[in-house]
Scaffold this motif. Structure first.
Motif: not given
Length: 809
Positions: A787-809
């Motif tokens: 394999v000849i790789p090429f540059p790539q990035q992983d994008v992680h998408i979090f649900p909004q409620d998890q994001q809000g809980t995390a912010d509150a914590g």
């Protein structure tokens, strides 16, 4: 006793004192006499030494002069050959006077006067050359005799030494010098007498020739003044000439051949140049034909130019370069026009219609007959009848050609005007002949046919030149062979209108040569060109200036021709021939500089410009350099440095100032680099010499190439190395020495980078090899699942409620 004794003592004392004074006085007088004697002897010794020194000088100088005189007399001149030459010239002078001063007939002939004048002009030059040699020889002999007489009458030579031993040596030297002087002095006197006896008939012969030439000029003016007067009875009246036609033909042949022989001998250089031009034109047309046959945009079948390259070259060169020859005799003119006319007849075969082919052959036959008739130098009744028939035949031929039925097949419509003028001239020749105006009739008869033949040759010459330009415009569209640095796209596919104007002027000149009035008009113009003019201390003529410019231009043209055949063609060659041409092309700048330098020096010499004037000219150039020509001179000097040092050669592949390409030519001021895009980069030599330049050809044409490829982190590196090494060894275009290498360069963000290093034989193949290798690597990696790789990035998408809980914590 004592006083007497004292007186006696006093007397004795005075006597002794007187004796002492007398002795002292005698001693002083003796010293004076000795001084005078010594002084006299010293003066005499000095004078004797001075005389002896002068005698030695006289003996040495006499010996040197005797040796020079001996060598000069040994070289000498061939007086017997000069006597025989003078006798021949005298015979030829008498031959030239035939029909003019002897066997005159009833009237003078203009052709005979012209031929005789030209012959006498050549004889005058020969006698003048002999006279110059005799005068110079006589001057040198007289100079030797004068120098020897001056030395032999020097008073010092008659002063003899007082010493007997020196006197014996002096007499021996005198005897030796006298022994060598006597025979040389005798030989000098004999040679002087011999030269003096030869100078007298030479001066007499030269005076006789000059007198004859003056009388001939007088006769020519008289004939011109009576151009329209009858010289002979009308053709229907009884003839009154007494000389036989056979005798007239014999003397005409002898005088004509003699004049022709002398003219060719005097113009051997011009004849040789003309032959070289024919060879060059033949080679160029043949090369153009070969290149045209390979081109898809040209047709060679219907080209008049390519039917017979040698004959086409003869037509063009002899038609255009007639003007190299000045004051040519009629036989030489006939031959110069007959050769291209016959060549055109061969070129016409199968190219023009049968009628016009028959017309051209008939016109040539009448032209040759008219030339033969014009070679007859005296009038006769049979010749006048022949002239009448020739004129009638020309009128009949021209009238037939002007009919509408025949004109439809004519390829060059301008020919009809030349034919019409021929008819008018032949008609006027008939009228003049019938009424006894022989000279006018003969001039009109010959002029009519010459006018038609020259006009037709000029028209077809223009057509051949236009075809050459048209084909060159198509063939030389590629940037490689810049034919003699001529851009044929700018020149165009037809001759410049100025060329047509020059041809018309040339036709007028050639046509006017047949008439004496033309000579009367051109002689003042020639005198104006050859008249000496003075600006300060510099003397010049316009002829010299024209000659100077012509020689310089010719040297420039020759240098460009050399560059065309040696340098430019190297781009289209291959293999050994290409290497040889590139090698020669590297020296082209030096060759061109040498040709132009020799041409300029020869131009100065031919124009009679003193070299001290050249120094002043160079000084003026130096001032110009100081005032603003530094950049130009810098480029010129840089061109010389490039030519000698050779950092680059013609054909080298270079990189300079973010530009890459092949060195196409190295000129005086600038060099041409053909870029990979097909454009020509013109770079001043100064910039080329001072810039940081990469020369890929200086060490050979091979080049190291680099290819970078990345593989994924889970790749088996040994397997990837094996695959890449196999690919590098499979391609035969990649050199095995130095061996190709596969190197791991670095850990990248998403791959392990691998670098391939390999060498190729030619820089021109490098791009194709790299392209093919990249394609092969891609295919091989796919087959082996690398394999000849090429540059790539992983994008992680979090649900909004998890994001809000995390912010509150």
């Amino acid at each position: 006793m004592i006083p007497c004794y004292a007186q006696q003592q006093d007397t004795t004392h005075r006597s002794e004192k007187q004796k002492a004074d007398s002795t002292a006085s005698g001693f002083v007088e003796g010293l004076k006499q000795f001084g005078k004697s010594a002084s006299r002897k010293s003066v005499e010794a000095f004078a004797a030494e001075k005389v002896a020194h002068r005698q030695e000088q006289i003996f040495d100088e006499t010996n040197r002069i005797l040796q020079r005189a001996k060598n000069y007399l040994r070289a000498g001149i061939d007086t017997n050959h000069m006597k025989s030459s003078l006798q021949k010239i005298k015979t030829w002078s008498e031959l030239a006077g035939d029909g003019i001063f002897t066997n005159r007939g009833s009237a003078q002939s203009y052709r005979n006067l012209t031929n005789s004048y030209n012959l006498l002009l050549v004889l005058q030059k020969q006698v003048t050359a002999i006279k110059t040699v005799l005068d110079r020889h006589h001057t040198n002999l007289t100079s030797f005799s004068y120098e020897l007489d001056s030395l032999s009458t020097d008073p010092a030579i008659f002063t003899f030494p007082n010493d007997s031993a020196q006197l014996v040596k002096y007499i021996k030297k005198m005897r030796t010098v006298a022994h060598g002087l006597a025979p040389i002095d005798s030989l000098l006197k004999q040679a002087t007498i011999s030269i003096g006896e030869l100078r007298e008939p030479t001066n007499t012969l030269l005076f006789d020739i000059n007198t004859k030439m003056e009388e001939i000029e007088h006769y020519q003016l008289a004939i011109y003044a009576k151009t329209f007067d009858s010289e002979f009875p009308a053709l229907w009246q009884p003839a009154r000439e007494a000389r036989s036609l056979r005798e007239i033909l014999y003397y005409s042949r002898e005088k004509t051949l003699l004049t022709f022989q002398f003219y060719v001998a005097d113009n051997k250089g011009k004849v040789f140049i003309t032959l070289l031009l024919v060879c060059f034109a033949t080679f160029y047309i043949s090369t153009l034909k070969t290149m045209s046959a390979k081109s898809a945009y040209t047709q060679t079948e219907n080209r008049l130019l390519f039917r017979f390259p040698l004959l086409s070259a003869i037509i063009v060169v002899l038609s255009l370069f007639q003007f190299l020859f000045v004051a040519q005799p009629f036989l030489f003119t006939c031959l110069c026009w007959s050769l291209p006319a016959l060549s055109l007849a061969f070129v016409f075969r199968g190219f023009i219609s049968r009628y016009w082919m028959r017309f051209w052959l008939s016109l040539l036959a009448l032209f040759f007959l008219a030339c033969l008739d014009n070679l007859i130098l005296q009038a006769s009744r049979p010749e006048r009848w022949l002239m009448l028939l020739l004129a009638l035949a020309g009128i009949a031929l021209g009238t037939s050609a002007l009919s509408k039925r025949n004109r439809a097949a004519l390829k060059e419509q301008w020919i009809v005007y030349a034919i019409g003028l021929m008819i008018l001239l032949e008609l006027a020749a008939i009228v003049a002949n019938l009424t006894g105006r022989y000279n006018l009739s003969k001039t009109l008869l010959t002029s009519g046919y010459f006018n038609a033949v020259i006009a037709i040759l000029f028209l077809w010459t223009v057509r051949i030149i236009n075809e050459a330009l048209e084909v060159s415009t198509i063939v030389y569209t590629v940037s490689e062979p810049a034919s003699m640095y001529i851009n044929f796209q700018k020149v165009g596919n037809r001759a410049h209108p100025l060329f047509y104007l020059l041809l018309i002027i040339g036709w007028c000149v050639l046509f006017g040569r047949n008439f004496y009035a033309f000579k009367l008009m051109t002689d003042p113009f020639q005198a104006f060109l050859s008249a000496e003019r003075q600006v300060g201390e510099f003397t010049f003529t316009i002829n010299n200036i024209i000659l100077f410019v012509a020689i310089v231009m010719l040297s420039v043209i020759i240098s460009r021709i050399v560059s065309f055949f040696a340098s430019d063609r190297s781009f289209s060659a291959s293999g050994t021939a290409a290497k040889a041409r590139v090698g020669l092309g590297s020296w082209i700048l030096l060759i061109r500089i040498s040709i132009i330098t020799l041409g300029v020096l020869f131009a100065f010499a031919a124009a009679g410009i003193p070299m001290n004037r050249v120094a002043l000219f160079l000084g003026a150039i130096g001032v110009g350099v100081g005032l603003g020509l530094q950049s130009l001179v810098n480029n010129l000097v840089s061109g010389l440095i490039i030519a000698f040092e050779k950092p680059i050669n013609v054909g080298d592949i270079i990189d300079i100032k973010e530009q890459s390409g092949t060195v196409k030519s190295i000129g005086f001021r600038s060099s041409t680099i053909s870029t990979w895009d097909g454009a020509d980069l013109i770079m001043p030599n100064g910039d080329l010499l001072t810039a940081h330049l990469l020369n890929w050809t200086a060490n050979g044409h091979k080049r190291r190439m680099t290819i970078a490829v990345g593989v994924s982190y889970d790749t088996d590196l040994d397997k990837a190395t094996e695959v890449l090494t196999t690919l590098l060894h499979q391609d035969k275009r990649i050199l095995t020495t130095p061996s190709p290498k596969v190197l791991f360069r670095e850990f990248n963000q998403s791959s392990i980078d691998i670098q391939l290093l390999f060498w190729v034989r030619s820089l021109k193949e490098a791009v194709d090899i790299k392209s093919d290798l990249i394609a092969a690597i891609t295919q091989a990696f796919r087959q082996h699942h690398i394999v000849i790789p090429f540059p790539q990035q992983d994008v992680h998408i979090f649900p909004q409620d998890q994001q809000g809980t995390a912010d509150a914590g």
